[in-house]
Scaffold this active site. Structure first.
Site, PDB file in Angstrom:
ATOM      1  N   GLY A  18      40.398  33.824  39.092  1.00  0.00           N
ATOM      2  CA  GLY A  18      40.653  34.596  40.305  1.00  0.00           C
ATOM      3  C   GLY A  18      41.851  34.065  41.079  1.00  0.00           C
ATOM      4  O   GLY A  18      41.846  34.030  42.300  1.00  0.00           O
ATOM      5  N   GLY A  22      44.543  35.310  47.297  1.00  0.00           N
ATOM      6  CA  GLY A  22      43.550  34.632  48.142  1.00  0.00           C
ATOM      7  C   GLY A  22      43.445  33.141  47.916  1.00  0.00           C
ATOM      8  O   GLY A  22      44.438  32.438  47.736  1.00  0.00           O
ATOM      9  N   GLY A  24      42.166  31.331  45.413  1.00  0.00           N
ATOM     10  CA  GLY A  24      42.590  30.842  44.087  1.00  0.00           C
ATOM     11  C   GLY A  24      44.091  30.617  44.033  1.00  0.00           C
ATOM     12  O   GLY A  24      44.566  29.580  43.547  1.00  0.00           O
ATOM     13  N   LYS A  43      41.963  39.175  36.518  1.00  0.00           N
ATOM     14  CA  LYS A  43      41.958  40.519  35.903  1.00  0.00           C
ATOM     15  C   LYS A  43      43.186  41.346  36.223  1.00  0.00           C
ATOM     16  O   LYS A  43      43.561  42.223  35.463  1.00  0.00           O
ATOM     17  CB  LYS A  43      40.723  41.293  36.395  1.00  0.00           C
ATOM     18  CG  LYS A  43      39.470  41.006  35.608  1.00  0.00           C
ATOM     19  CD  LYS A  43      38.399  42.054  35.809  1.00  0.00           C
ATOM     20  CE  LYS A  43      38.189  42.425  37.268  1.00  0.00           C
ATOM     21  NZ  LYS A  43      37.122  43.425  37.423  1.00  0.00           N
ATOM     22  N   TYR A 169      23.384  38.741  46.347  1.00  0.00           N
ATOM     23  CA  TYR A 169      24.606  37.943  46.534  1.00  0.00           C
ATOM     24  C   TYR A 169      24.273  36.464  46.644  1.00  0.00           C
ATOM     25  O   TYR A 169      24.925  35.610  46.024  1.00  0.00           O
ATOM     26  CB  TYR A 169      25.367  38.399  47.787  1.00  0.00           C
ATOM     27  CG  TYR A 169      26.544  37.515  48.119  1.00  0.00           C
ATOM     28  CD1 TYR A 169      27.645  37.432  47.256  1.00  0.00           C
ATOM     29  CD2 TYR A 169      26.564  36.731  49.274  1.00  0.00           C
ATOM     30  CE1 TYR A 169      28.726  36.605  47.541  1.00  0.00           C
ATOM     31  CE2 TYR A 169      27.649  35.899  49.566  1.00  0.00           C
ATOM     32  CZ  TYR A 169      28.723  35.844  48.700  1.00  0.00           C
ATOM     33  OH  TYR A 169      29.790  35.017  48.990  1.00  0.00           O
TER      34      TYR A 169
END
Length: 420
Positions: A18, A22, A24, A43, A169
């Site tokens: 990721g 953000g 990452g 991705k 979650y």
């Protein structure tokens, strides 16, 4: 001054899930300033209409910051894609030293409102994806001189308040934390395995979508997480099994100015999940500052204004008479489940510091839960009804140690002197 780079990650290879945006990406850029190699495993290969950045734009930024980048298209639910990216990383950089499990999916919805597709997504990315990526990277970490796994996941706080509004979650996110708990012990003396979590909300695309308008002012930038991650990843291998909070890590490094990480310095900050603010308190704080929280807990008849009504004023009086001596003499946390005209849940902490009161469930498990009508509660605290009489007449139900309920008598005496 933000935390300075020390060069400790120079030449190290980081595999970050990721990392196209953000948190990452912020960790990737911090490491790149040391001259690290960064595998951007995410991705997004084509620009997304709503989200900034791709693996290729992130790779350009890493190289501009002084690092070497390897962008890889990876859906961490796909074992083959991870395996290929890991092999490519080893072929390109000669090995992997650090794994950062950052990729995550979030849906802050209740059990009946969460489609199984979302449940599968969260468990697939957060829990299974973290486990699978770790499993495939660990053989290479074992060959490194200073191997680390860092999961962006919370301390394991089992207060039910963190489950009730978004069980799926929480299970998925705690799955990542349980990987830390287990793998730190399994690979002790071989690989350092730790968790890192923010103390406050961090401004990311996900937070913008969750929080709605006005949210960014209550956030810190991802730089605070990147700086804390850098400290952790610079530690020796025996620094393992820790559940760390960004601000605490940086305070230990002598950082004192946290305004430098604020999106809007001086603005009140929104605490993150799983620490000690209850979700209804979070929602209330956000609303006070003009945000529209998507994760606002379902409203019910028990929702009353924080300091409104007779119950609120009773707690204001309680607040005025408690101190360290009362705390020392009582050593208990009380939860009051009130029904009737002024229904709601309140707590009284007479266990830590100089005591505290508040609306909602206490941050840690109560020693006593007292269930009664709100009018009887006010009678009890104004000296018109003793807890023992209320209990014997069935007006009060006590879950926990009855002797602690009786200890409240002294407090009520003090309150009456303070002229309730």
């Amino acid at each position: 001054m933000m935390l300075q780079n020390t060069g400790k990650l120079a030449g190290r290879t980081l595999f970050i899930t990721g990392a196209s945006r953000g948190i990452g990406k912020a960790i990737a850029l911090k490491a790149a300033r040391d001259g690290a190699n960064v595998v951007i495993a995410a991705k997004t290969s084509e620009p997304h209409p709503k989200l900034p950045g791709t693996i290729y734009t992130a790779a350009q930024e890493v190289e501009a910051a002084g690092g070497r980048a390897l962008p890889c298209v990876v859906d961490i639910r796909d074992e083959q894609q991870i395996g290929e990216a890991v092999q490519k990383a080893v072929d390109t950089f000669g090995g992997i030293d650090i794994l950062v499990n950052n990729a995550s999916a979030i849906s802050l919805t209740g059990t009946l409102a969460t489609p199984m597709k979302k449940v599968d997504l969260m468990l697939g990315i957060n829990l299974r994806g973290t486990y699978l990526t770790s499993k495939l990277v660990i053989p290479h970490l074992l060959k490194s001189r200073s191997p680390h796994i860092l999961n962006l996941s919370p301390p394991l706080n089992l207060n039910p308040v963190w489950f009730k509004n978004h069980t799926a979650y929480t299970m998925a996110k705690y799955g990542m934390s349980m990987c830390v708990l287990g793998m730190a012990e399994e690979f002790r003396d071989q690989i350092a395995v730790n968790a890192l979590w923010p103390k406050t909300a961090i401004q990311t695309a996900a937070m913008d979508m969750l929080g709605g308008s006005g949210i960014e002012k209550q956030c810190r930038t991802a730089d605070i997480i990147a700086d804390a991650a850098y400290v952790i990843l610079s530690q020796p291998t025996d620094y393992t099994g820790h559940f760390l909070v960004d601000e605490d890590v940086l305070k230990q490094q002598g950082v004192r100015d946290f305004d430098q990480y604020a999106v809007q310095p001086g603005h009140p900050l929104l605490p993150d999940f799983f620490l000690d603010e209850a979700p209804d308190v979070l929602a209330q704080q956000m609303a006070q500052h003009g945000a529209t929280p998507a994760f606002k807990p379902p409203s019910s008849s028990s929702a009353t204004p924080a300091s409104g009504g007779p119950i609120g004023s009773t707690f204001d009086t309680i607040k005025g008479v408690i101190n360290e001596d009362v705390v020392k003499a009582t050593q208990a946390i009380y939860q009051f489940d009130l029904s009737g005209e002024h229904s709601g849940v309140w707590f009284l902490d007479l266990k830590s510091g100089s005591g505290s009161v508040g609306q909602g469930q206490p941050p840690i498990k109560p020693d006593v839960v007292m269930t009664m009508d709100s009018s009887d509660f006010n009678k009890m605290f104004s000296g018109k009804l003793k807890p023992t009489m209320a209990f014997m007449s069935g007006k009060l139900r006590v879950k926990g140690d009855m002797s602690l309920a009786i200890k409240l008598d002294k407090l009520m005496g003090r309150m009456n002197k303070a002229k309730l």
